[in-house]
Design an enzyme around this catalytic site. Structure first.
Site, mmCIF file in Angstrom:
data_model
loop_
_atom_site.group_PDB
_atom_site.id
_atom_site.type_symbol
_atom_site.label_atom_id
_atom_site.label_comp_id
_atom_site.label_asym_id
_atom_site.label_seq_id
_atom_site.Cartn_x
_atom_site.Cartn_y
_atom_site.Cartn_z
ATOM 1 N N ASP A 94 0.859 -1.170 0.000
ATOM 2 C CA ASP A 94 0.000 0.000 0.000
ATOM 3 C C ASP A 94 0.900 1.225 0.000
ATOM 4 O OD1 ASP A 94 -2.898 1.078 1.980
ATOM 5 O OD2 ASP A 94 -2.182 1.574 -0.026
ATOM 6 N N SER A 95 0.346 2.367 -0.426
ATOM 7 C CA SER A 95 1.199 3.534 -0.700
ATOM 8 C C SER A 95 1.481 4.384 0.534
ATOM 9 C CB SER A 95 0.500 4.423 -1.733
ATOM 10 O OG SER A 95 -0.850 4.628 -1.308
ATOM 11 N N GLY A 96 0.831 4.080 1.655
ATOM 12 C CA GLY A 96 1.136 4.829 2.872
ATOM 13 C C GLY A 96 0.151 5.935 3.180
ATOM 14 N N ASP A 148 -2.783 8.100 -2.471
ATOM 15 C CA ASP A 148 -4.130 8.673 -2.520
ATOM 16 C C ASP A 148 -4.512 9.258 -1.165
ATOM 17 O OD1 ASP A 148 -4.121 6.217 -1.168
ATOM 18 O OD2 ASP A 148 -6.246 5.906 -1.576
ATOM 19 N N GLY A 218 -11.475 4.172 0.101
ATOM 20 C CA GLY A 218 -12.470 5.003 0.776
ATOM 21 C C GLY A 218 -13.617 4.238 1.399
ATOM 22 N N ASP A 268 -8.048 -7.376 1.283
ATOM 23 C CA ASP A 268 -7.044 -7.483 2.360
ATOM 24 C C ASP A 268 -7.687 -7.030 3.658
ATOM 25 O OD1 ASP A 268 -6.559 -4.334 1.890
ATOM 26 O OD2 ASP A 268 -5.666 -4.939 3.811
ATOM 27 N N CYS A 306 -13.012 -27.820 9.936
ATOM 28 C CA CYS A 306 -11.771 -27.261 9.377
ATOM 29 C C CYS A 306 -10.690 -28.340 9.339
ATOM 30 C CB CYS A 306 -11.296 -26.085 10.244
ATOM 31 S SG CYS A 306 -9.790 -25.298 9.619
ATOM 32 N N CYS A 308 -7.387 -27.638 8.856
ATOM 33 C CA CYS A 308 -6.073 -26.967 8.887
ATOM 34 C C CYS A 308 -5.167 -27.637 9.915
ATOM 35 C CB CYS A 308 -6.260 -25.485 9.218
ATOM 36 S SG CYS A 308 -6.358 -25.092 10.970
ATOM 37 N N CYS A 311 -6.393 -27.361 13.515
ATOM 38 C CA CYS A 311 -7.584 -28.152 13.854
ATOM 39 C C CYS A 311 -7.339 -29.644 13.779
ATOM 40 C CB CYS A 311 -8.736 -27.751 12.940
ATOM 41 S SG CYS A 311 -9.245 -26.047 13.247
ATOM 42 N N HIS A 337 -4.999 -20.727 11.938
ATOM 43 C CA HIS A 337 -6.370 -21.159 11.649
ATOM 44 C C HIS A 337 -7.190 -20.041 10.994
ATOM 45 C CE1 HIS A 337 -10.447 -22.671 12.047
ATOM 46 N NE2 HIS A 337 -10.735 -21.482 12.560
HETATM 47 C C1 LIG Z 1 -9.553 -1.201 7.183
HETATM 48 N N1 LIG Z 1 -10.241 -0.379 6.216
HETATM 49 C C2 LIG Z 1 -9.562 0.188 5.210
HETATM 50 N N2 LIG Z 1 -8.266 -0.027 4.944
HETATM 51 C C3 LIG Z 1 -7.970 0.771 3.892
HETATM 52 C C4 LIG Z 1 -6.742 0.975 3.241
HETATM 53 C C5 LIG Z 1 -5.531 0.180 3.684
HETATM 54 C C6 LIG Z 1 -5.648 -1.242 3.159
HETATM 55 N N3 LIG Z 1 -4.763 -2.151 3.903
HETATM 56 C C7 LIG Z 1 -3.409 -2.021 3.472
HETATM 57 C C8 LIG Z 1 -2.398 -2.480 4.467
HETATM 58 C C9 LIG Z 1 -1.226 -2.939 3.972
HETATM 59 C C10 LIG Z 1 -0.247 -3.385 4.857
HETATM 60 C C11 LIG Z 1 -0.450 -3.327 6.221
HETATM 61 C C12 LIG Z 1 -1.652 -2.833 6.713
HETATM 62 C C13 LIG Z 1 -2.649 -2.400 5.835
HETATM 63 C C14 LIG Z 1 -6.694 1.937 2.193
HETATM 64 N N4 LIG Z 1 -5.493 2.187 1.559
HETATM 65 C C15 LIG Z 1 -5.437 3.169 0.625
HETATM 66 N N5 LIG Z 1 -4.269 3.453 0.026
HETATM 67 N N6 LIG Z 1 -6.545 3.882 0.247
HETATM 68 C C16 LIG Z 1 -7.759 3.650 0.793
HETATM 69 O O1 LIG Z 1 -8.746 4.319 0.413
HETATM 70 C C17 LIG Z 1 -7.870 2.645 1.829
HETATM 71 C C18 LIG Z 1 -9.099 2.396 2.472
HETATM 72 C C19 LIG Z 1 -9.135 1.461 3.506
HETATM 73 N N7 LIG Z 1 -10.121 1.073 4.343
HETATM 74 ZN ZN LIG Z 2 -8.582 -24.740 11.491
#
Ligand SMILES: CNc1nc2c(CCNCc3ccccc3)c3nc(N)[nH]c(=O)c3cc2[nH]1
Ligand SMILES: [Zn+2]
Length: 374
Positions: A94-96, A148, A218, A268, A306, A308, A311, A337
């Site tokens: 993800d871009s941060g 973003d 979003g 994710d 399950c 796994c 389990c 699990h």
């Molecule tokens: C939980 N709800 C939610 N998560 C969102 C994320 C993060 C997604 N998870 C990425 C991640 C990667 C590694 C470690 C931890 C998290 C978003 N990321 C971006 N860039 N833009 C979103 O609109 C946006 C909206 C989200 N809503």
């Molecule tokens: Zn299991």
């Protein structure tokens, strides 16, 4: 040769769900797919071999966290994230942007980028689209996300409109800063909140930039589930059929199924690993809190449906004992699990798409798990 290839295998006749296959420089995986989250270059408590064993082929990591610790320069010197963490499957970073908004209290968004404080040290930091691209380039992920803004929920139409327009300008800057498109695929992120006009504008702007894949951002930011489902219903049709669609930050088992039904391919969520650390497990009969006293003498597996590793080899009583005594093996077994549960759920979803019965699968799964059917 672009880094990311998507093959649409078939569409479910009963729903809008798609069975597909994504190929990256580090392998391929079928979709719909759940991607375990590995924030600090590890899916907490799991070794890479265990992730492969439970069926994971792609994991997530994060620009913001790795930029702060250990620093993308160290990861680059190690030969990139795959080498550094000994993971030879696919990696999406993800871009941060989202982490800045969710972790840092002081922040200021400008056209140039975002000013904020390091959530660990308090020092002032600045992240721009170009900076986020440079960090992901150093990490060497197979799929990068555009920088973003994920606006808070709810947001006014006017705020959302100016945010969408800025996110579109940032997406263009990310594309210009993209150094290795043949090795790393860059996904654009559609924003616009719950406003159909703004989702259309965001999708239109990003489609004109011809990304190899698109994320729906979003969402999963506190909105009710029916709002998320409604937004998906008018947003996924705006995206190209022949490219993958990634719903960011989702989610719970019911949201994964409902997202797949609405044409989402990739998901994710930190949920399975996060709740595992306090001993909560996802089972075919709903959530189970294994530290509960009633399991003290329960010598059956977490989930009798399950198959796994956890389990097949351990009981609720033993796992409860480990969790209660804070023995690390306990959260390793619940994490394994929970991840297996979601990976298996998506495998069942793909099977249901193959057999054109995802709607029926949803009803049976929701009844058994205990989700209320609207
Ligand atoms: C939980 N709800 C939610 N998560 C969102 C994320 C993060 C997604 N998870 C990425 C991640 C990667 C590694 C470690 C931890 C998290 C978003 N990321 C971006 N860039 N833009 C979103 O609109 C946006 C909206 C989200 N809503
Ligand atoms: Zn299991």
């Amino acid at each position: 040769m672009t880094a990311i290839k998507y093959e649409l295998i078939k569409t479910c006749k009963q729903t809008g769900a798609r069975l597909g296959r994504v190929t990256t420089p580090h392998g391929s995986f079928e979709t719909p797919v759940f991607m375990p989250v590995g924030t600090l270059a590890t899916v907490k408590t799991m070794a890479p071999e265990e992730l492969k064993d439970l069926g994971a082929n792609i994991i997530l990591s994060n620009t913001y966290h790795l930029w702060l610790r250990p620093g993308e320069d160290i990861v680059e010197e190690a030969g990139g994230l795959h080498q550094f963490m000994n993971w030879d499957g696919s990696i999406l970073t993800d871009s941060g942007g989202f982490q800045v908004f969710s972790l840092s209290d002081m922040r200021k968004i400008e056209e140039e980028g975002v000013h904020f404080r390091n959530h660990l040290s308090g020092e002032k930091l600045f992240l721009s689209p170009e900076g986020a691209m440079q960090i992901q380039n150093s990490l060497g992920s197979d799929i990068m996300m555009a920088f973003d803004e994920c606006p808070p929920y709810p947001a006014t139409y006017d705020y959302m409109k100016s945010s969408v327009e800025r996110t579109s300008r940032w997406a263009e800057r990310c594309l210009e800063a993209h150094q290795k498109p043949e090795q790393q695929g860059l996904f654009g992120i559609v924003q616009g909140g719950e406003y159909e006009e703004l989702r259309k504008q965001s999708a239109q702007d990003l489609l004109s930039l011809d990304f190899p894949g698109y994320a729906i951002g979003g969402l999963s930011v506190g909105e009710p589930k029916d709002v998320m489902n409604r937004v998906l219903e008018f947003t996924t049709p705006l995206l190209p059929n022949e490219k993958p669609r990634y719903l960011m930050g989702v989610g719970s088992p019911d949201s994964l199924v409902d997202g797949a039904i609405r044409g989402v391919d990739m998901f994710d969520c930190v949920l399975p690993t996060r709740i595992a650390r306090n001993g909560t497990c996802m089972t075919s009969n709903g959530r189970l809190v294994v530290r509960n006293a009633k399991y003290a003498r329960d010598f059956t597996p977490l989930d009798e449906n399950c198959d796994c590793y956890t389990c097949r080899n351990y009981t609720k009583a033993y796992i409860r004992h480990l969790i209660k005594t804070n023995e690390t093996l306990g959260i390793r077994l619940t994490t394994y699990h929970n991840l297996y549960f979601l990976v298996k759920l998506m495998s069942d979803v793909r099977e249901a798409i193959r057999e054109d019965r995802l709607g029926d699968f949803r009803d049976q799964f929701f009844d058994q798990y205990g989700f209320n059917k609207p």
